[in-house]
Design an enzyme around this catalytic site. Structure first.
Site, PDB file in Angstrom:
ATOM      1  N   SER A   1       0.816  -1.223   0.000  1.00  0.00           N
ATOM      2  CA  SER A   1       0.000   0.000   0.000  1.00  0.00           C
ATOM      3  C   SER A   1       0.845   1.266   0.000  1.00  0.00           C
ATOM      4  CB  SER A   1      -0.940   0.005   1.207  1.00  0.00           C
ATOM      5  OG  SER A   1      -0.220   0.005   2.432  1.00  0.00           O
ATOM      6  N   ASP A   2       1.823   1.352   0.914  1.00  0.00           N
ATOM      7  CA  ASP A   2       2.578   2.605   0.984  1.00  0.00           C
ATOM      8  C   ASP A   2       3.571   2.741  -0.163  1.00  0.00           C
ATOM      9  OD1 ASP A   2       4.121   0.582   2.037  1.00  0.00           O
ATOM     10  OD2 ASP A   2       4.722   1.656   3.841  1.00  0.00           O
ATOM     11  N   CYS A   3       4.111   1.625  -0.657  1.00  0.00           N
ATOM     12  CA  CYS A   3       4.975   1.696  -1.843  1.00  0.00           C
ATOM     13  C   CYS A   3       4.176   2.182  -3.043  1.00  0.00           C
ATOM     14  CB  CYS A   3       5.585   0.335  -2.142  1.00  0.00           C
ATOM     15  SG  CYS A   3       6.665  -0.292  -0.839  1.00  0.00           S
TER      16      CYS A   3
ATOM     17  N   GLU B   1       3.452   6.058  -2.393  1.00  0.00           N
ATOM     18  CA  GLU B   1       4.610   6.939  -2.597  1.00  0.00           C
ATOM     19  C   GLU B   1       4.980   7.002  -4.080  1.00  0.00           C
ATOM     20  OE1 GLU B   1       5.821   8.856  -0.284  1.00  0.00           O
ATOM     21  OE2 GLU B   1       4.571   7.981   1.281  1.00  0.00           O
TER      22      GLU B   1
END
Length: 761
Positions: free
Chosen positions: A483-485, A488
């Protein structure tokens, strides 16, 4: 000399890629490479590291840095600046420090557009790979002499003064890592009393002084059983029948966290087979060296629940012990007899089908380094001469990294993750005219690293989630959405889409932005938080069954403050650029995420970071997410509390520094001596900027910026300090790129948002 090869696949017929190996990074030894001066410089870096290894334990990643700087012919031409006590910070000096950092970060970009860097630190990653290669007879082929030399160097460099090894390079000695690294040294050719500074003898004494290896944790018992140094009857049952349980069963594979699931897939296969490698003379010697009683006199069933006190972070619950004892006493004897052994045969085949599926989806990289040797060994057990095993061998090089402290095994790689931060730092500098080619290559890497498809076939039946449109932690071939990759990377591509194509290249197609948003939205839980890899589908009670004594929260997916904040920032930016796409759904998602962050804030105003150290890391993310969602210091209590937490933890020198002990203890803990870490300082500085501190009282920001400017090295780098990453609460990880990226990023945000010149500081 060693050289890092970028985006190369070679001519190996068992190696294949979805995007021509973009992001692949593999080290190769060339005995004829390098001038005498360059070789001497590498050797000097190694000696300096070894002399100072107990002072600064993470490596500075100098071998890659030396190579990249030489290839780019980079020389820092901007003079170093210092801020004297009582002197104001001028715009000119802040700009100079920023430009110096930006130029160095730009010089460390690889030819394919990503930023290579070490992502290692745990001391239990490498030995299982060595064991698997020893069992299969490929150890000396895969690791020739120069490899073995560097693997041993890493082990020697990170041996603690008491003779043991920690769970990670900064940790206290534990049985798990000490036993595995002792075995690794012996398999690589060291004698029982060999190794630098009597490494083997000291390690063996540490082990025997604590009762021998029978107190090793469960993962250690598994690997020692596979190698022939333990007996499967001393292990907790890992029945492969688990993988054929119906979906409505309360304990089911689909409800497990993906890393836990893919770890226990091959473990249960090898357990179900009761596989043991060849009992060689060396294995017989190790049996004598590692146990305090004769091997054949050990009553293995009495060892199942043993765990050395040094390793025990997450004690097993009574429920677990009852479950395991029931399986051990009743289920296992039953499943080994006719006709129930037919069920085991079927379960083993289904388990192997899942292993092959996971291997194919990741191009035989597998999900990570813990799983890699297990899946590879399972394929060899099934067919020693089969293509599955050969495809695994071809991907071992993807995991290896060389630093001045030797060769280590990475979690896999952090190519996308590190590149996303580097790009945002460079974009924040507003120095596009000076780094245009760097931005274009970075944009190309990001665009072509996006995952193109969902897992093949009926992926839900194989316990998988959608991945089309996501970004991984490492490269496209890896295949696992995060999710965060994704968030970003999406931010980077959105920023690039508003820039001139002649500078950064053509923007990504809208449909690919939509695909990324679809993945992000799919990972929000009912409580508003975002998970890491897959939707959360299980109750927290399943964590009571955590079988790993030294890690926490590994059984099911959890929500994380930083994943939530990162997703919020990406969705806010996307909504600004594409206001008509799923507008109401995105607005509702952001609103729920805001509430989640407000709900999980700690009483002291901080947020716990699940993947970085720790409260400073989580607070930086959370303040950024809340600010982008429209919250301010004036209208949001959570921001006020978060800002106050950062102000209260600022150190006397103007920086911030948090101990890794915050992670396992879950209480904010400053560094010993209340020193500062430049990465934490950068994160806190940016967090305060998110919280509007520049408008109220910029002095704390000026003090932090002064520390960063004065700490910058002549080449624009920053000194290596403590590790910054963590996983599963208790194991730290080294992100070597952070010390360059985050201070540079913080100086960019400071230069952009804080009025200069400062008052005298």
């Amino acid at each position: 000399m060693w050289k890092l090869k970028i985006a190369e696949g070679g001519n190996d017929p068992y190696l294949y890629s979805t995007n021509n190996f973009l992001g692949r990074q593999t080290w190769e030894f060339d005995p004829n490479a390098g001038t005498p001066e360059e070789r001497a410089k590498v050797e000097e870096a190694r000696q300096n590291y070894y002399k100072n290894r107990f002072h600064v334990k993470p490596s500075s990643d100098l071998l890659w840095q030396m190579q990249s700087i030489k290839e780019k012919n980079f020389k820092q031409t901007i003079p170093q600046v210092k801020i004297k006590d009582g002197e104001e910070i001028t715009c000119e000096k802040a700009t100079a420090a920023l430009r110096r950092g930006v130029h160095l970060v730009s010089a460390l970009q690889a030819s394919d557009g990503h930023w290579p860097a070490e992502n290692a630190g745990p001391m239990f990653f490498f030995p299982p790979l060595t064991m698997a290669l020893y069992i299969t007879g490929h150890l000396n082929t895969v690791f020739p002499a120069e490899h073995r030399k560097e693997i041993l160097r890493y082990i020697y460099c990170h041996q603690n003064e008491d003779g043991g090894w920690g769970l990670h390079i900064e940790g206290h000695s534990i049985m798990f890592s000490t036993a595995l690294n002792y075995i690794c040294m012996r398999l690589l050719g060291e004698g029982p009393d060999g190794g630098q500074d009597n490494a083997c003898e000291r390690a063996r004494k540490w082990i025997l002084d604590r009762g021998g290896v029978t107190t090793i944790p469960s993962w250690g018992k598994t690997w020692l059983s596979i190698l022939g140094l333990f007996d499967w009857s001393g292990c907790h049952p890992m029945p492969p029948e688990f993988w054929i349980l119906p979906s409505y069963f309360p304990i089911n594979p689909v409800k497990m966290w993906c890393y836990c699931r893919v770890t226990y897939l091959p473990m249960s296969y090898l357990y179900g087979k009761k596989f043991v490698g060849p009992i060689t003379p060396l294995i017989l010697q190790l049996r004598e060296e590692l146990h305090i009683e004769p091997y054949h006199n050990i009553i293995w069933r009495q060892k199942r629940h043993l765990c050395a006190k040094e390793d025990l972070y997450y004690p097993h619950t009574l429920l677990q012990m009852l479950l395991w004892d029931s399986l051990y006493t009743f289920a296992e004897p039953l499943l080994s007899r006719w006709p129930f052994n037919k069920l085991r045969e079927k379960a083993l085949q289904i388990t192997m089908d899942h292993i092959h599926y996971e291997d194919e989806c990741s191009r035989y990289i597998t999900i990570g380094c813990v799983e890699k040797p297990l899946c590879m060994l399972a394929c060899w057990v099934e067919d020693p001469n089969g293509d599955y095993f050969k495809k695994h061998l071809a991907r071992i090089a993807d995991y290896l990294w060389i630093g001045e402290d030797g060769m280590k095994m990475q979690s896999f790689g952090s190519q996308v993750w590190d590149s996303g931060f580097a790009i945002q730092a460079l974009l924040a500098s507003d120095l596009t005219d000076e780094i245009g080619p760097t931005l274009m290559k970075g944009h190309y890497f990001m665009k072509h690293s996006q995952v193109k498809d969902d897992p093949p076939g009926d992926f839900k039946r194989m316990f998988r989630h959608i991945s089309k449109g996501a970004w991984t932690f490492s490269d496209q071939d890896h295949g696992w959405q995060v999710s965060d990759c994704t968030a970003e990377s999406l931010k980077c591509c959105l920023y690039f889409s508003k820039m001139r194509p002649e500078i950064v290249g053509e923007k990504m197609e809208p449909e690919k932005f939509y695909d990324a948003v679809n993945v992000i939205l799919s990972l929000q839980s009912e409580n508003g938080g975002f998970t890491g890899w897959e939707p959360s589908t299980a109750g927290v009670w399943m964590e009571w069954l955590n079988p790993v004594e030294f890690l926490e929260d590994i059984v099911i997916e959890h929500e994380y403050a930083e994943c939530t904040a990162s997703a919020m920032q990406a969705l806010v930016l996307f909504k600004e650029y594409y206001p008509g796409h799923r507008k109401k759904e995105i607005e509702k998602c952001i609103s729920k995420a805001v509430q989640y962050l407000e709900n999980i804030q700690k009483p002291d105003g901080s947020w716990y970071g699940g993947w970085g150290i720790c409260f400073i890391y989580g607070t930086w993310f959370a303040l950024g997410g809340l600010a982008d969602a429209g919250k301010t210091y004036n209208n949001c209590l959570a921001i006020r509390k978060g800002v106050n937490f950062l102000l209260e933890t600022q150190t006397d020198d103007g920086g911030w520094g948090e101990s890794y002990l915050s992670c396992p203890n879950k209480v904010y803990t400053p560094l010993e001596g209340k020193g500062s870490n430049f990465v934490h300082t950068a994160m806190a500085l940016m967090g305060l900027i998110h919280g509007g501190q520049a408008k109220r009282d910029p002095k704390p920001l000026h003090r932090a910026a002064k520390l960063l400017i004065n700490s910058q090295l002549p080449d624009g780098d920053f000194p290596q300090q403590e590790m910054m990453g963590v996983f599963m609460r208790n194991c730290m990880q080294h992100y070597a790129s952070y010390r360059k990226t985050f201070p540079t990023w913080a100086l960019a945000e400071y230069h952009k948002h804080v009025p200069l010149p400062s008052k005298s500081i």
